[in-house]
Write a protein that holds these residues in place. Sequence first.
Motif, PDB file in Angstrom:
ATOM      1  N   ARG A   1       0.808  -1.213   0.000  1.00 12.42           N
ATOM      2  CA  ARG A   1       0.000   0.000   0.000  1.00 12.42           C
ATOM      3  C   ARG A   1       0.851   1.277   0.000  1.00 12.42           C
ATOM      4  O   ARG A   1       0.363   2.348  -0.317  1.00 12.42           O
ATOM      5  CB  ARG A   1      -0.945   0.018   1.209  1.00 12.42           C
ATOM      6  N   ASN A   2       2.123   1.141   0.380  1.00 11.11           N
ATOM      7  CA  ASN A   2       3.017   2.299   0.367  1.00 11.11           C
ATOM      8  C   ASN A   2       3.620   2.546  -1.016  1.00 11.11           C
ATOM      9  O   ASN A   2       4.310   3.530  -1.225  1.00 11.11           O
ATOM     10  CB  ASN A   2       4.150   2.107   1.384  1.00 11.11           C
ATOM     11  N   HIS A   3       3.388   1.622  -1.941  1.00  9.22           N
ATOM     12  CA  HIS A   3       3.863   1.776  -3.314  1.00  9.22           C
ATOM     13  C   HIS A   3       2.653   1.834  -4.257  1.00  9.22           C
ATOM     14  O   HIS A   3       1.530   1.576  -3.866  1.00  9.22           O
ATOM     15  CB  HIS A   3       4.793   0.628  -3.708  1.00  9.22           C
ATOM     16  N   LEU A   4       2.916   2.154  -5.497  1.00  5.93           N
ATOM     17  CA  LEU A   4       1.831   2.405  -6.437  1.00  5.93           C
ATOM     18  C   LEU A   4       1.318   1.153  -7.131  1.00  5.93           C
ATOM     19  O   LEU A   4       0.196   1.127  -7.605  1.00  5.93           O
ATOM     20  CB  LEU A   4       2.298   3.412  -7.508  1.00  5.93           C
ATOM     21  N   PHE A   5       2.134   0.112  -7.211  1.00  5.16           N
ATOM     22  CA  PHE A   5       1.809  -1.010  -8.093  1.00  5.16           C
ATOM     23  C   PHE A   5       0.980  -2.077  -7.395  1.00  5.16           C
ATOM     24  O   PHE A   5       1.185  -2.383  -6.223  1.00  5.16           O
ATOM     25  CB  PHE A   5       3.091  -1.615  -8.670  1.00  5.16           C
ATOM     26  N   ARG A   6       0.042  -2.646  -8.156  1.00 10.51           N
ATOM     27  CA  ARG A   6      -0.823  -3.722  -7.683  1.00 10.51           C
ATOM     28  C   ARG A   6      -0.765  -4.876  -8.687  1.00 10.51           C
ATOM     29  O   ARG A   6      -0.786  -4.647  -9.895  1.00 10.51           O
ATOM     30  CB  ARG A   6      -2.276  -3.249  -7.576  1.00 10.51           C
ATOM     31  N   LEU A   7      -0.691  -6.089  -8.169  1.00  8.33           N
ATOM     32  CA  LEU A   7      -0.638  -7.280  -9.025  1.00  8.33           C
ATOM     33  C   LEU A   7      -1.916  -8.091  -8.849  1.00  8.33           C
ATOM     34  O   LEU A   7      -2.337  -8.363  -7.724  1.00  8.33           O
ATOM     35  CB  LEU A   7       0.575  -8.151  -8.668  1.00  8.33           C
ATOM     36  N   LEU A   8      -2.523  -8.475  -9.963  1.00  8.50           N
ATOM     37  CA  LEU A   8      -3.728  -9.302  -9.946  1.00  8.50           C
ATOM     38  C   LEU A   8      -3.353 -10.689 -10.461  1.00  8.50           C
ATOM     39  O   LEU A   8      -2.921 -10.838 -11.600  1.00  8.50           O
ATOM     40  CB  LEU A   8      -4.805  -8.670 -10.834  1.00  8.50           C
ATOM     41  N   ARG A   9      -3.515 -11.685  -9.602  1.00 11.82           N
ATOM     42  CA  ARG A   9      -3.164 -13.067  -9.953  1.00 11.82           C
ATOM     43  C   ARG A   9      -4.378 -13.968  -9.807  1.00 11.82           C
ATOM     44  O   ARG A   9      -5.261 -13.715  -8.997  1.00 11.82           O
ATOM     45  CB  ARG A   9      -2.054 -13.602  -9.029  1.00 11.82           C
ATOM     46  N   ALA A  10      -4.392 -15.045 -10.582  1.00  7.35           N
ATOM     47  CA  ALA A  10      -5.458 -16.057 -10.470  1.00  7.35           C
ATOM     48  C   ALA A  10      -4.907 -17.260  -9.720  1.00  7.35           C
ATOM     49  O   ALA A  10      -3.967 -17.909 -10.176  1.00  7.35           O
ATOM     50  CB  ALA A  10      -5.953 -16.471 -11.852  1.00  7.35           C
ATOM     51  N   ASN A  11      -5.468 -17.548  -8.536  1.00  7.30           N
ATOM     52  CA  ASN A  11      -5.083 -18.745  -7.794  1.00  7.30           C
ATOM     53  C   ASN A  11      -5.835 -19.981  -8.279  1.00  7.30           C
ATOM     54  O   ASN A  11      -5.385 -21.105  -8.091  1.00  7.30           O
ATOM     55  CB  ASN A  11      -5.357 -18.549  -6.298  1.00  7.30           C
ATOM     56  N   LYS A  12      -6.992 -19.735  -8.913  1.00 15.46           N
ATOM     57  CA  LYS A  12      -7.802 -20.830  -9.463  1.00 15.46           C
ATOM     58  C   LYS A  12      -8.580 -20.267 -10.640  1.00 15.46           C
ATOM     59  O   LYS A  12      -9.081 -19.143 -10.583  1.00 15.46           O
ATOM     60  CB  LYS A  12      -8.767 -21.358  -8.396  1.00 15.46           C
ATOM     61  N   ASN A  13      -8.641 -21.006 -11.729  1.00 13.31           N
ATOM     62  CA  ASN A  13      -9.394 -20.556 -12.897  1.00 13.31           C
ATOM     63  C   ASN A  13      -9.880 -21.769 -13.688  1.00 13.31           C
ATOM     64  O   ASN A  13      -9.073 -22.470 -14.307  1.00 13.31           O
ATOM     65  CB  ASN A  13      -8.523 -19.652 -13.788  1.00 13.31           C
ATOM     66  N   ARG A  14     -11.181 -22.020 -13.658  1.00 16.76           N
ATOM     67  CA  ARG A  14     -11.746 -23.161 -14.382  1.00 16.76           C
ATOM     68  C   ARG A  14     -11.816 -22.913 -15.883  1.00 16.76           C
ATOM     69  O   ARG A  14     -12.052 -23.844 -16.649  1.00 16.76           O
ATOM     70  CB  ARG A  14     -13.156 -23.460 -13.855  1.00 16.76           C
TER      71      ARG A  14
END
Length: 447
Positions: free
Chosen positions: A236-249
Motif C-alpha cells: 500500500r506504500n507503493h503504487l503497483f498492484r498485481l492481480l493473480r489467479a489462484n484458481k481458474n476453471r
Amino acid sequence: MAKLKTQYFCQNCGAQYSQWHGQCKTCGEWNTLVEEIVEKSTKSVATKSKSHIINIIEVETSEEPRIKTPSEELDRVLGGGIVLGSVTLIGGEPGIGKSTLLLQLALKMKKKILYVSGEESASQIKMRADRLAEVKNPNCFLFTETNVEKILHEAKKLLPDFMIIDSIQTLQSQLIESSPGTVSQIRECSNEIIKFAKENNIPVFLVGHITKDGQIAGPKVLEHMVDVVLNFDGDRNHLFRLLRANKNRFGSTSEIGIYEMISQGLKEIKNPSEILITKKSEELSGNAVAVTLEGNRPMLLEIQALVSTAVYGTPQRSSTGFDSKRLNMLLAVLEKRAGFQLGAKDVFLNITGGIKTDDPALDLAVVASILSSNEDIAISEHYCFAGEIGLSGEIRPVAQAEQRITEAEKLGYEKIIISNLNKLPKRKFGIKIEEISKIEDFVELLF
C-alpha cells in the motif's frame, strides 16, 4: 417448519462438530470452534433424476462465450474475458483496491450492472464513482443491502448482465440464525448466489476479506465452490498492484495483471519494465537489472544492494521483496565458491517498486548487485541478468529463456548474462548473449 439445531463450526477451516472441542481435529487450530444455529431440512432426497450416464466420447462441447471488459489486464488474468454464469471471488488486503477495480469495471462496461454493497452507502459509492471514471455507465444500478434473499429477489427482477457483491462476509441469510461473516452464513449465502448465477447465466463477482495470514476469510470450501479465485496484492506504500489467479476453471493461472494506483483510481500498466527501471543520470554501484517472469509475462526489475562494514558486531541481513533465506544462501555461496569475505559486513537488498517475487532467475542479478556494492564498481546500465545459482556455484538454466531475452532486447539492453545450459533457438538475437557456467567465471566477467 424446519427443526433448528445447534452445531459447532471451526472459523478457520469450516469443519462441523456436534459438540465443542478445544482443538479442531481437521486443521489443528485451537479455540476456533463457535456455536451456531443451523437449519436442518426435512425434505426427503429425491431418487429420480433427469440426467443419465453418458460416455465421454459422446459429450458435445462448445466454446464458452465471454464478455470482454474495458480492462485488458483483467481479461488476460481471466483467460480472455468473463464467462457467462461464472462466479469469481477476488480477495486482498484492506485498502488495496478491490472495490475500486470492480467499481471502475461497472462504470466503464456498456452492460446492465448491479453493484451490491453491504459496506458502503449509495452516496459513498457515488462520491467514489465521481472521482474514478470519466465514462459513466447509465445502466449501472446500486443496491445497499446485506440480506441475501432480498438481493437475489431484486436481481431476478432487474436481470442484470453482470453482478458485483461487496463483500461476501457482510451478507446474511434469514435461514441461518448466526452473525454475518460466520462459516455457516458465508457457506449458505455463497450457495444461493452460485445457484442464482448458474440458473440465470449471469456472471457474479464476489469481494472477499482476508485474514492476517493472507488467506481469504471464511471456510476453505468457498474457494472450491466458485469458478475463479483472484488475488489482488501489492504494497500500500507503493503504487503497483498485481492481480493473480489462484484458481481458474476457464483459463490459465499463470497470467498476471499489473495496475498502478493513482488519484483517479487504477491505471493499467501495459509495459511494467519501463516503469520499474529507474532512469539514472549516472551509473551507481549496487544496482543490477534482472529479467524475471511473472506467470507467462516477462518483465525487468531493478535490484539494489548495499554492503557495508558491520558496526554493531553481528552483521545484518535485510531484504525487501526477496526471500531472506535465499539471500543468506547466496552470500554463503559467494564466500565458499568465489572467496568473498562478507561474514563481517551488513547486506541490505531491495527490489524497487514494491514488487515481491520468488523467481530463482533473480539470483544472478542479486549476486551482481551485492558484488558491485562490495567492490564499489558500477555495472553498466545496458547489462541485464537471468540465472539461478546452485549451492556448488554453478549457474543453472531458467525457464522460458527466449522470452526473457526478447523482452530485454525490446527494451534496448545490449548484453544479457545467462547460463550456458539454456537451450536457445538457432536464430540471431539483437542483443549480445553471454553464457557462463560457474560463479567464478561470472565474477571475472563483471570485474
